[in-house]
Write a protein that holds these residues in place. Structure first.
Motif, PDB file in Angstrom:
ATOM      1  N   ASP A  24       6.397  11.306  -4.307  1.00  0.00           N
ATOM      2  CA  ASP A  24       6.098  10.696  -3.018  1.00  0.00           C
ATOM      3  C   ASP A  24       5.494  11.763  -2.125  1.00  0.00           C
ATOM      4  OD1 ASP A  24       8.642   8.979  -4.045  1.00  0.00           O
ATOM      5  OD2 ASP A  24       7.358   7.779  -2.702  1.00  0.00           O
ATOM      6  N   SER A  27       3.478  11.557   4.106  1.00  0.00           N
ATOM      7  CA  SER A  27       2.851  10.357   4.647  1.00  0.00           C
ATOM      8  C   SER A  27       1.461  10.654   5.184  1.00  0.00           C
ATOM      9  CB  SER A  27       3.740   9.805   5.769  1.00  0.00           C
ATOM     10  OG  SER A  27       3.156   8.674   6.343  1.00  0.00           O
ATOM     11  N   GLU A  28       0.531   9.799   4.838  1.00  0.00           N
ATOM     12  CA  GLU A  28      -0.872   9.867   5.269  1.00  0.00           C
ATOM     13  C   GLU A  28      -1.693  10.941   4.557  1.00  0.00           C
ATOM     14  OE1 GLU A  28      -0.164   8.119   9.783  1.00  0.00           O
ATOM     15  OE2 GLU A  28      -0.958  10.122   9.507  1.00  0.00           O
ATOM     16  N   ASN A  30      -3.942  11.875   1.772  1.00  0.00           N
ATOM     17  CA  ASN A  30      -4.686  11.056   0.845  1.00  0.00           C
ATOM     18  C   ASN A  30      -4.991  11.760  -0.474  1.00  0.00           C
ATOM     19  OD1 ASN A  30      -6.436  12.783   2.101  1.00  0.00           O
ATOM     20  ND2 ASN A  30      -7.557  11.182   3.175  1.00  0.00           N
ATOM     21  N   ASN A  51      -6.790   9.140  -2.590  1.00  0.00           N
ATOM     22  CA  ASN A  51      -6.227   7.793  -2.443  1.00  0.00           C
ATOM     23  C   ASN A  51      -5.805   7.288  -3.828  1.00  0.00           C
ATOM     24  OD1 ASN A  51      -6.648   7.752   0.398  1.00  0.00           O
ATOM     25  ND2 ASN A  51      -8.838   7.441  -0.006  1.00  0.00           N
ATOM     26  N   ARG A  69      -1.730   6.291  -9.392  1.00  0.00           N
ATOM     27  CA  ARG A  69      -1.391   6.242  -7.968  1.00  0.00           C
ATOM     28  C   ARG A  69      -1.874   4.889  -7.464  1.00  0.00           C
ATOM     29  NH1 ARG A  69      -3.405  10.058  -2.923  1.00  0.00           N
ATOM     30  NH2 ARG A  69      -1.557   9.725  -1.630  1.00  0.00           N
ATOM     31  N   LYS A  71      -1.369   2.429  -5.304  1.00  0.00           N
ATOM     32  CA  LYS A  71      -1.698   1.970  -3.952  1.00  0.00           C
ATOM     33  C   LYS A  71      -2.058   3.127  -3.041  1.00  0.00           C
ATOM     34  CE  LYS A  71       1.189  -2.153  -4.273  1.00  0.00           C
ATOM     35  NZ  LYS A  71       2.310  -2.927  -3.673  1.00  0.00           N
ATOM     36  N   SER A  73      -0.382   5.677  -2.530  1.00  0.00           N
ATOM     37  CA  SER A  73       0.769   6.313  -1.877  1.00  0.00           C
ATOM     38  C   SER A  73       1.488   7.187  -2.896  1.00  0.00           C
ATOM     39  CB  SER A  73       1.684   5.274  -1.262  1.00  0.00           C
ATOM     40  OG  SER A  73       2.102   4.336  -2.245  1.00  0.00           O
TER      41      SER A  73
END
Lengths: 115, 111
Positions: A24, A27-28, A30, A51, A69, A71, A73
């Motif tokens: 994971d 966040s954000e 890419n 992405n 990957r 989606k 994320s």
């Protein structure tokens, strides 16, 4: 900012079994990278995503390895029919679009031992 | 990718400055110099980067030779927590999107 998270942290598997690691990213971020590291060596690049698109794969990434990957994320790295030579630490990292000096943040790694 | 050469290991006493050298004689004009370090049982972490001018941040300083064929990472006061493997890495400003690690310099810090 919780950092790059990797699971599981440790995995012991029998030769011939399949294993999957999850990453994971921050966040954000890419960009997402996978590296492999064996004892006494620096991390070796395996693959990276922009992405959801997998843009580069190392020749180290044999047919038994697959990374996704879906989606844009989290990412998974699957190793099929594991071999003893696959024993290593698998590192995930993430970053924003490559702007020179943009820091790449690494997770703590997932240790794989194939017995 | 242009290659870097670093000593395999170095030792330092705690609270003394440490100068970690890196040679990169084939560096191109568009290569940035990055330093990462890896503490035991952890992933690498960013330390500092630069292009031509010397750089300072809260962790370290980077001194870049005028011809850019070498650089030095400076830890001003080493602590036991600075014991790690330090990697000097070059990266292109253009299309390259990954870092290529060598074997780095293992820094030992003693009391």
């Amino acid at each position: 900012d919780t950092g790059v998270s990797q699971n599981p942290r440790h995995k012991i598997t029998k030769r011939g079994q399949n294993v999957t690691f999850r990453c994971d990213p921050i966040s954000e971020h890419n960009r997402l990278y996978w590296y492999r590291q064996t004892l006494g060596q620096g991390p070796e690049f395996l693959t990276y995503f922009q992405n959801e698109a997998q843009l580069e794969k190392s020749r180290l990434l044999s047919d038994r390895f697959s990374a996704e990957r879906p989606k844009g994320s989290f990412s998974t790295l699957e190793i099929q029919r594991t071999e003893q030579g696959d024993s290593a630490m698998y590192l995930c990292a993430s970053s924003l679009n490559w702007v020179v000096g943009n820091t790449i943040y690494f997770g703590e790694g997932s240790w794989l031992t194939v017995v | 990718d242009a290659k870097t050469t670093q000593p395999n290991s170095m030792e330092s006493n705690e609270e003394e400055p440490v100068h970690l050298p890196c040679n990169h004689s084939t560096i191109s004009g568009t290569d940035y110099i990055h330093w990462y370090r890896q503490l035991p049982s952890q992933g690498p972490e960013y330390v500092i980067h630069g292009l031509t001018s010397n750089v300072n941040n809260r962790m370290a300083s980077l001194a870049i030779a005028e011809d850019r064929k070498s650089s030095t990472l400076i830890l001003h006061r080493a602590t036991l927590r600075d014991a790690a493997v330090y990697y000097c890495i070059l990266s292109y400003t253009g299309t390259a999107s990954k870092l290529t690690f060598g074997t780095g310099t293992r820094l030992q810090v003693t009391l």
